[in-house]
Design a protein around this motif. Structure first.
Motif, PDB file in Angstrom:
ATOM      1  N   ARG A  22     -16.504  32.410 -17.374  1.00  0.00           N
ATOM      2  CA  ARG A  22     -15.540  32.587 -18.579  1.00  0.00           C
ATOM      3  C   ARG A  22     -15.040  31.262 -19.062  1.00  0.00           C
ATOM      4  N   ALA A  23     -15.090  30.237 -18.177  1.00  0.00           N
ATOM      5  CA  ALA A  23     -14.601  28.617 -18.912  1.00  0.00           C
ATOM      6  C   ALA A  23     -15.674  28.216 -19.824  1.00  0.00           C
ATOM      7  N   GLU A  24     -17.134  28.695 -19.352  1.00  0.00           N
ATOM      8  CA  GLU A  24     -18.047  27.982 -20.219  1.00  0.00           C
ATOM      9  C   GLU A  24     -18.291  28.741 -21.386  1.00  0.00           C
ATOM     10  N   GLU A  47     -15.197  32.784 -12.903  1.00  0.00           N
ATOM     11  CA  GLU A  47     -14.306  31.831 -13.678  1.00  0.00           C
ATOM     12  C   GLU A  47     -15.268  30.737 -14.322  1.00  0.00           C
ATOM     13  N   THR A  48     -16.295  30.226 -13.836  1.00  0.00           N
ATOM     14  CA  THR A  48     -17.004  29.125 -14.258  1.00  0.00           C
ATOM     15  C   THR A  48     -17.874  29.664 -15.439  1.00  0.00           C
ATOM     16  N   PHE A  73     -14.670  32.235 -31.698  1.00  0.00           N
ATOM     17  CA  PHE A  73     -15.561  32.212 -30.939  1.00  0.00           C
ATOM     18  C   PHE A  73     -17.058  32.935 -31.471  1.00  0.00           C
ATOM     19  N   HIS A  99     -15.726  30.062 -23.022  1.00  0.00           N
ATOM     20  CA  HIS A  99     -14.423  29.678 -23.761  1.00  0.00           C
ATOM     21  C   HIS A  99     -14.181  28.316 -23.943  1.00  0.00           C
ATOM     22  N   SER A 100     -15.452  27.778 -24.006  1.00  0.00           N
ATOM     23  CA  SER A 100     -15.310  26.205 -24.261  1.00  0.00           C
ATOM     24  C   SER A 100     -15.626  25.861 -25.731  1.00  0.00           C
ATOM     25  N   GLN A 101     -15.559  24.767 -26.236  1.00  0.00           N
ATOM     26  CA  GLN A 101     -15.836  24.207 -27.589  1.00  0.00           C
ATOM     27  C   GLN A 101     -17.385  24.704 -27.975  1.00  0.00           C
ATOM     28  N   ARG A 102     -17.946  24.603 -27.116  1.00  0.00           N
ATOM     29  CA  ARG A 102     -19.373  24.931 -27.251  1.00  0.00           C
ATOM     30  C   ARG A 102     -19.703  26.266 -28.045  1.00  0.00           C
ATOM     31  N   GLN A 134     -22.304  33.687 -27.455  1.00  0.00           N
ATOM     32  CA  GLN A 134     -21.746  34.114 -26.052  1.00  0.00           C
ATOM     33  C   GLN A 134     -22.670  35.238 -25.434  1.00  0.00           C
TER      34      GLN A 134
END
Length: 145
Positions: free
Chosen positions: A105-107, A102-103, A80, A109-112, A85
């Motif tokens: 954190r999900a963003e 949660e939103t 990452f 830890h995304s492929q982006r 980030q």
């Protein structure tokens, strides 16, 4: 990738790779069966050049993992981008964008935000590519396993 051994031989020659009678057979069968070609030999014997010649003959790319003592998973698989980030979190804070944890954190830890290494890039490639793992004998046992 290749329709026959003869085509494999012709296409390797067309890209300037001079070969013996066995190499095109091995390359063709490996491509047909989706299996690796494992080469061993002294420095300068053409192992790396074969990978590039096969890629050029197959009109595809090469993903190269150059191994060395102490190489880690991050170099091979990816990691990452922590700076990106942090920048994202900072910009969201300045803009006043409210996201639940949660939103966010999900963003983050995304492929982006993930910078893929050669192994992952080869696996995610839309079309088949040549994965060249060079000097695997120089890695630590834990990494090899």
């Amino acid at each position: 990738m290749f329709s026959s051994v003869m085509e494999t031989c012709e296409r390797l020659r067309a890209v300037g790779y001079l070969t013996d009678a066995v190499t095109p057979v091995v390359v063709y069968l490996a491509a047909k069966l989706n299996k690796p070609v494992l080469l061993e030999g002294p420095a300068g014997s053409g192992k790396t050049q074969l990978a590039y010649a096969v890629a050029e003959a197959a009109e595809t790319g090469v993903e190269r993992l150059q191994c060395y003592e102490g190489i880690g998973e991050e170099k091979a698989i990816g990691k990452f981008d922590e700076a990106l980030q942090r920048l994202c979190v900072g910009l969201r804070a300045k803009m006043g964008t409210q996201l639940d944890w949660e939103t966010l954190r999900a963003e983050l830890h995304s492929q982006r935000f993930f910078r893929a290494g050669p192994l992952l890039r080869a696996l995610q490639s839309r079309r088949p590519c040549v994965l060249l793992i060079d000097e695997l004998d120089k890695v630590d046992y834990a990494f090899e396993a």
